[in-house]
Design an enzyme around this catalytic site. Structure first.
Site, PDB file in Angstrom:
ATOM      1  N   CYS A   2      53.448  32.544  43.224  1.00 52.04           N
ATOM      2  CA  CYS A   2      54.844  32.600  42.774  1.00 52.04           C
ATOM      3  C   CYS A   2      55.301  31.284  42.147  1.00 52.04           C
ATOM      4  O   CYS A   2      54.831  30.218  42.526  1.00 52.04           O
ATOM      5  CB  CYS A   2      55.761  32.847  43.953  1.00 52.04           C
ATOM      6  SG  CYS A   2      55.246  34.163  45.012  1.00 52.04           S
ATOM      7  N   TRP A  75      54.009  36.865  42.994  1.00 49.82           N
ATOM      8  CA  TRP A  75      52.630  37.330  43.154  1.00 49.82           C
ATOM      9  C   TRP A  75      52.614  38.049  44.488  1.00 49.82           C
ATOM     10  O   TRP A  75      52.835  37.439  45.539  1.00 49.82           O
ATOM     11  CB  TRP A  75      51.674  36.141  43.158  1.00 49.82           C
ATOM     12  CG  TRP A  75      50.237  36.508  43.046  1.00 49.82           C
ATOM     13  CD1 TRP A  75      49.610  37.048  41.960  1.00 49.82           C
ATOM     14  CD2 TRP A  75      49.236  36.352  44.046  1.00 49.82           C
ATOM     15  NE1 TRP A  75      48.277  37.236  42.232  1.00 49.82           N
ATOM     16  CE2 TRP A  75      48.019  36.815  43.498  1.00 49.82           C
ATOM     17  CE3 TRP A  75      49.224  35.862  45.350  1.00 49.82           C
ATOM     18  CZ2 TRP A  75      46.820  36.805  44.215  1.00 49.82           C
ATOM     19  CZ3 TRP A  75      48.031  35.850  46.055  1.00 49.82           C
ATOM     20  CH2 TRP A  75      46.849  36.327  45.484  1.00 49.82           C
ATOM     21  N   GLY A 100      56.160  31.864  49.180  1.00 57.76           N
ATOM     22  CA  GLY A 100      55.537  31.603  50.485  1.00 57.76           C
ATOM     23  C   GLY A 100      55.554  32.848  51.351  1.00 57.76           C
ATOM     24  O   GLY A 100      55.672  33.967  50.833  1.00 57.76           O
ATOM     25  N   LYS A 483      32.708  33.223  37.548  1.00 51.72           N
ATOM     26  CA  LYS A 483      33.387  33.247  36.234  1.00 51.72           C
ATOM     27  C   LYS A 483      33.319  34.643  35.639  1.00 51.72           C
ATOM     28  O   LYS A 483      34.296  35.180  35.153  1.00 51.72           O
ATOM     29  CB  LYS A 483      32.732  32.286  35.241  1.00 51.72           C
ATOM     30  CG  LYS A 483      33.021  30.815  35.287  1.00 51.72           C
ATOM     31  CD  LYS A 483      34.445  30.398  35.221  1.00 51.72           C
ATOM     32  CE  LYS A 483      35.184  30.593  36.491  1.00 51.72           C
ATOM     33  NZ  LYS A 483      35.542  29.633  37.390  1.00 51.72           N
ATOM     34  N   GLU A 486      35.452  37.196  37.601  1.00 50.10           N
ATOM     35  CA  GLU A 486      36.886  36.925  37.468  1.00 50.10           C
ATOM     36  C   GLU A 486      37.460  37.513  36.183  1.00 50.10           C
ATOM     37  O   GLU A 486      38.550  38.079  36.194  1.00 50.10           O
ATOM     38  CB  GLU A 486      37.152  35.411  37.460  1.00 50.10           C
ATOM     39  CG  GLU A 486      37.133  34.763  38.822  1.00 50.10           C
ATOM     40  CD  GLU A 486      37.362  33.253  38.769  1.00 50.10           C
ATOM     41  OE1 GLU A 486      38.027  32.731  39.657  1.00 50.10           O
ATOM     42  OE2 GLU A 486      36.863  32.589  37.836  1.00 50.10           O
ATOM     43  N   HIS A 502      14.279  38.666  49.780  1.00 49.86           N
ATOM     44  CA  HIS A 502      14.664  39.059  51.137  1.00 49.86           C
ATOM     45  C   HIS A 502      15.729  40.141  51.150  1.00 49.86           C
ATOM     46  O   HIS A 502      16.500  40.235  52.104  1.00 49.86           O
ATOM     47  CB  HIS A 502      15.130  37.826  51.922  1.00 49.86           C
ATOM     48  CG  HIS A 502      14.047  36.802  52.076  1.00 49.86           C
ATOM     49  ND1 HIS A 502      12.886  37.057  52.767  1.00 49.86           N
ATOM     50  CD2 HIS A 502      13.924  35.539  51.589  1.00 49.86           C
ATOM     51  CE1 HIS A 502      12.103  35.981  52.719  1.00 49.86           C
ATOM     52  NE2 HIS A 502      12.708  35.048  52.002  1.00 49.86           N
ATOM     53  N   LYS A 598      46.422  31.387  39.807  1.00 50.39           N
ATOM     54  CA  LYS A 598      45.844  30.060  39.558  1.00 50.39           C
ATOM     55  C   LYS A 598      45.949  29.190  40.809  1.00 50.39           C
ATOM     56  O   LYS A 598      45.064  28.399  41.101  1.00 50.39           O
ATOM     57  CB  LYS A 598      46.595  29.406  38.397  1.00 50.39           C
ATOM     58  CG  LYS A 598      46.049  28.051  37.971  1.00 50.39           C
ATOM     59  CD  LYS A 598      44.795  28.200  37.158  1.00 50.39           C
ATOM     60  CE  LYS A 598      44.102  26.885  36.888  1.00 50.39           C
ATOM     61  NZ  LYS A 598      42.660  27.066  36.655  1.00 50.39           N
TER      62      LYS A 598
HETATM   63  C1  G6P Z   1      42.390  30.390  43.197  1.00 47.64           C
HETATM   64  C2  G6P Z   1      41.952  30.260  41.750  1.00 47.64           C
HETATM   65  C3  G6P Z   1      40.529  29.746  41.693  1.00 47.64           C
HETATM   66  C4  G6P Z   1      40.417  28.435  42.453  1.00 47.64           C
HETATM   67  C5  G6P Z   1      40.869  28.603  43.912  1.00 47.64           C
HETATM   68  C6  G6P Z   1      40.960  27.267  44.621  1.00 47.64           C
HETATM   69  O1  G6P Z   1      41.722  31.435  43.801  1.00 47.64           O
HETATM   70  O2  G6P Z   1      42.044  31.497  41.081  1.00 47.64           O
HETATM   71  O3  G6P Z   1      40.177  29.515  40.330  1.00 47.64           O
HETATM   72  O4  G6P Z   1      39.104  27.985  42.407  1.00 47.64           O
HETATM   73  O5  G6P Z   1      42.174  29.181  43.940  1.00 47.64           O
HETATM   74  O6  G6P Z   1      41.950  26.515  43.982  1.00 47.64           O
HETATM   75  P1  G6P Z   1      42.109  24.960  44.046  1.00 47.64           P
HETATM   76  O7  G6P Z   1      43.338  24.689  43.249  1.00 47.64           O
HETATM   77  O8  G6P Z   1      42.280  24.597  45.501  1.00 47.64           O
HETATM   78  O9  G6P Z   1      40.898  24.350  43.475  1.00 47.64           O
END
Ligand code: G6P
Length: 603
Positions: A2, A75, A100, A483, A486, A502, A598
Site C-alpha cells: 500500500c 494491496w 499495514g 525472474k 514473476e 534425486h 515491490k
Molecule cells: C518483494 C519483491 C521482491 C523482493 C522481496 C524482498 O517480494 O517483489 O522483488 O525481492 O520483496 O524485498 P526487499 O526490498 O527486502 O529486498
C-alpha cells in the site's frame, strides 16, 4: 504494498494526490482511492485496478483553495481487491486510509458491531474510523479521540484520518510501516509512504518514528509518542528529481537491466582504494570478535545472500548461514553474540526482514544492513548500513538491486577477509581486478539481446523450466527462475544441478526446458555431466556457457572470463533478458506483474 499520500494547503488537491500515488505505483497495488475535505464538504472516489481507473472517475473533480486530502493505493491483505475494500473507509463524518495490518481488528469490530456500528468492507482498516467516531460521540475532542483510537490498535500501521469535525487537520500515526511528513515555505504540508511523492514539493521532512502520532494543520505539526509531545526532527529533502523515466526503453525493468553497468560503477565508487576494499561506513567496525555471519532476507535479496555465503566462506574463511526472514522469525533461533547479523533488503521496508533485524538486535547481535533505500526502516534500525546505490528501482522484478547487492556482498567478503587477516596479496589482486571489471561485464550486448528476443518464442509453452547451476551459480539459477516466474507466470524452479538426479529428473521430457548455467571457471565437468543426464532423457536444453556444448538444443555463448564472478554477472544479465523477452511475448505487464508488490510491508 500500500501507498499513502496526504496534503494540506491551497494547491489543487486531485492532481497532487494522483501524481503522488503514481510515484508509489512501483510498490504494487490492486485498488486506489482519494478523499478531499474542502469547505466542510468531503468528496471521495475509489476504484479497483490500476490508477487510470481512479483518474477517470475523478476527471471532473477539482478542489481549489484551502483544503486537505488523503490518497491510498491498496494491496489486498484482508478482503478482496474490490472497490468497497479500497481505501478511504468512512464512518459518518470521517475518512481513513491505512497501510499495514491491525492485528486486533476482529475484537474491535465485534465490540463496535455490538454497539450498533455497521461495517461496509471486509478490511481490518475500517475499525479505525468507527472507533474514532465512537470516541467523538462520547464527547472527546478530536485529538483525544484519535489518541484513544491509536492506543487501542495492535499491529503495524501508517494511518491518515480526516474528519469534518476538524476540517483543517490531518491526523496521522505510524508504527512499523513507513510514514513521512513534509513541509515547505508556503505552509503546505505533505504526507507520503516514501520520499518519492514529496520530491519537488516539500523542502524538509520528518521520518516518523514507530509509535508516533499526531495531527497537523497549515500552522503546526503536533507530534506525540507515549502521550509525550515530541519536537519534530526535520531533515532536508533532496530536491533533485532524477526519477526514472523509461529513457526510450519499453519497460522500467528493461531500462534497469541496461543500467546495471552504470549503477555498479556507482556501487564501487570510493570502495576500492590502493587496490584494497574500503568501506567508509565500516571504518569503526571491528570484525575481530565475529566468528560467524548469519544473513537474513526475502525474495531476490535472499538469493543475493545465498550467493554471498559461498564468498564469505571461501574468501573470508568465516562460517556463514543464510535464512529466509519469514522462517527465521518463528523458529526460535539460537543466536550467539559472536555472530554478525547481516540483513539484505532492496527497499528496507520488508516486514519479515525488519522483524528479523529487530530480533537480532534484541538478542544483542551486531547488525549490518545492505540496503538500497537510505532512511528506510531497516537502515534506521541497524547498527551500520552499506547502501547499494542502485537508484530507485521501479520494475517490481528486481534486477539492478540484485546486481548491486551481490557486488556489495562480494566487496564485504574481501573486507572481512582482510580485517581477519585471511586475505593473501595474490587473492586480493585477482579479486580486485575482477571487481573493477564488473561494470564492463554488465554492459548489455545488443546482439545478444536480439538473440534472446528471437529465442524467446520457443519458450512460451511447455510444462516448466528448470534453471540449474552449481556453487554460486545455484543461487543465480534460483534468481533466474524467480525472474521468469514473476513476470511470465510460467512455472520455473532453480535447482542445484547435482540434485536433479534425486527426484526432479523424473519430470524430464521434451517439453521440460532446462536453462543450464555452465561457467568454465567452476565445476564445468560436473555440471556438464548433470546436463548430459537431462539431455539423455530428452529434456530441451538451453545452455549458457563460453564452451560449445554439442547436446544443447539452444546455445548462448558467453565470454571466456577467467573469474567466476565475471561469468556470474554475465549469466545474470542473460537470465534477466530471457525472462523479459518471454514475458513481453506473452503480453504480460512486465513492470507490474500480477499479485506482486515491490515492497512487502506485511508479513
Ligand atoms: C518483494 C519483491 C521482491 C523482493 C522481496 C524482498 O517480494 O517483489 O522483488 O525481492 O520483496 O524485498 P526487499 O526490498 O527486502 O529486498
Amino acid at each position: 504494498m500500500c501507498g499513502i499520500v496526504g496534503y494540506i494547503g491551497k494547491r489543487e488537491k486531485r492532481e497532487f494526490l494522483l501524481d503522488g500515488l503514481k510515484e508509489l505505483e512501483y510498490r504494487g497495488y490492486d485498488s486506489a482511492g482519494i478523499a478531499v475535505l474542502h469547505q466542510s464538504e468531503i468528496n471521495y472516489f475509489k476504484a479497483s485496478g490500476k490508477l487510470d481507473n481512479l483518474t477517470e472517475k475523478t476527471k471532473d473533480f477539482r478542489s481549489l483553495g484551502f483544503g486537505i486530502g488523503i490518497a491510498h493505493t491498496r494491496w489486498a491483505t484482508h478482503g478482496k481487491p474490490t472497490e468497497i475494500n479500497a481505501h478511504p473507509h468512512w464512518g459518518e463524518f470521517s475518512f481513513v486510509i491505512h497501510n499495514g495490518i491491525i492485528e486486533n481488528y476482529m475484537e474491535i469490530k465485534k465490540e463496535l458491531q455490538g454497539e450498533g456500528v455497521s461495517f461496509l468492507s471486509q478490511t481490518d482498516s475500517e475499525v479505525i474510523v468507527h472507533l474514532f467516531e465512537k470516541y467523538i460521540k462520547q464527547n472527546f475532542t478530536a485529538q483525544v479521540a484519535f489518541e484513544k483510537t491509536i492506543n487501542s490498535l495492535k499491529g503495524a500501521y501508517a494511518i491518515l484520518l480526516i474528519s469534518k469535525i476538524a476540517p483543517e487537520s490531518i491526523f496521522f500515526a505510524k508504527n512499523a510501516v513507513p510514514l513521512i511528513v513534509g513541509r515547505n515555505a508556503k505552509d503546505e504540508l505533505f504526507f507520503g509512504s516514501s520520499d518519492a511523492p514529496l520530491i519537488g514539493f516539500a523542502d524538509e521532512v520528518i521520518y516518523l518514528e514507530d509509535g508516533s502520532y499526531g495531527w497537523a494543520n497549515e500552522k503546526e505539526i503536533n507530534l506525540y509518542k507515549n502521550s509525550q509531545k515530541m519536537q519534530p526532527n526535520f531533515k532536508l529533502l533532496n530536491s533533485s528529481k532524477i526519477y526514472a523515466q523509461k529513457d526510450g526503453f519499453r519497460f522500467f525493468m528493461e531500462k534497469e537491466i541496461y543500467e546495471q553497468s552504470i549503477v555498479t560503477s556507482e556501487t564501487l565508487m570510493g570502495r576500492i582504494k590502493d587496490d584494497k576494499v574500503f568501506f567508509e561506513e565500516l571504518s569503526e567496525y571491528d570484525f575481530n570478535d565475529i566468528e560467524e555471519i548469519k544473513i537474513c532476507a526475502c525474495g531476490t535479496s535472499y538469493h543475493a545472500a545465498l550467493a554471498s555465503s559461498y564468498l564469505f566462506e571461501r574468501i573470508a574463511k568465516i562460517r556463514c548461514s543464510v535464512e529466509i526472514a519469514s522462517e527465521f522469525r518463528y523458529k526460535e533461533p539460537l543466536l550467539d553474540k559472536k555472530t554478525l547479523f547481516l540483513i539484505i533488503s532492496q527497499s528496507g521496508e520488508t516486514a519479515d526482514t525488519l522483524q528479523a533485524l529487530k530480533m537480532a538486535k534484541k538478542a544483542g547481535l551486531k547488525t549490518l544492513a545492505v540496503c538500497n533505500v537510505d532512511n528506510s526502516s531497516i537502515v534506521r534500525i541497524s547498527d551500520v548500513t552499506i547502501l547499494t546505490r542502485a537508484g530507485i528501482e521501479k520494475g517490481v522484478a528486481s534486477t539492478k538491486a540484485f546486481a548491486t547487492q551481490v557486488l556489495v556482498l562480494w566487496l564485504l567478503s574481501l573486507h572481512v577477509a582482510r580485517s581477519k587477516g585471511k586475505l593473501s596479496e595474490d587473492l586480493c589482486k585477482t579479486e580486485i581486478k575482477a571487481l573493477r571489471g564488473v561494470p564492463t561485464v554488465l554492459k548489455v550486448n545488443e546482439e545478444l539481446h536480439e538473440k534472446l528476443h528471437r529465442l524467446s518464442k520457443r519458450y512460451l509453452h511447455g510444462h516448466g523450466f528448470f534453471f540449474i547451476g552449481r556453487d554460486i551459480f545455484f543461487p543465480l539459477a534460483l534468481e533466474g527462475a524467480l525472474k521468469l516466474k514473476e513476470i511470465s507466470y510460467l512455472h520455473a524452479e532453480g535447482y542445484p544441478a547435482g540434485e536433479m538426479k534425486h527426484g526432479p529428473i523424473a519430470l524430464a521430457d521434451s517439453t521440460l526446458f532446462t536453462v543450464a548455467l555452465m561457467p568454465q571457471t567452476l565445476l564445468y565437468d560436473k555440471i556438464k555431466s548433470n546436463v548430459e543426464e537431462l539431455s539423455a532423457r530428452d529434456a530441451t536444453i538451453l545452455a549458457i556457457s563460453p564452451k560449445e556444448f554439442a547436446l544443447a538444443d539452444d546455445f548462448i555463448k558467453t565470454q571466456p572470463y577467467e573469474h567466476p564472478m565475471s561469468e556470474f554477472f554475465e549469466m545474470m544479465v542473460i537470465t534477466q533478458l530471457l525472462a523479459l523477452e518471454i514475458s513481453v511475448r506473452l503480453g504480460n505487464d512486465v513492470d507490474m506483474p500480477r499479485n506482486l508488490a515491490k515492497s512487502v510491508t506485511v508479513e
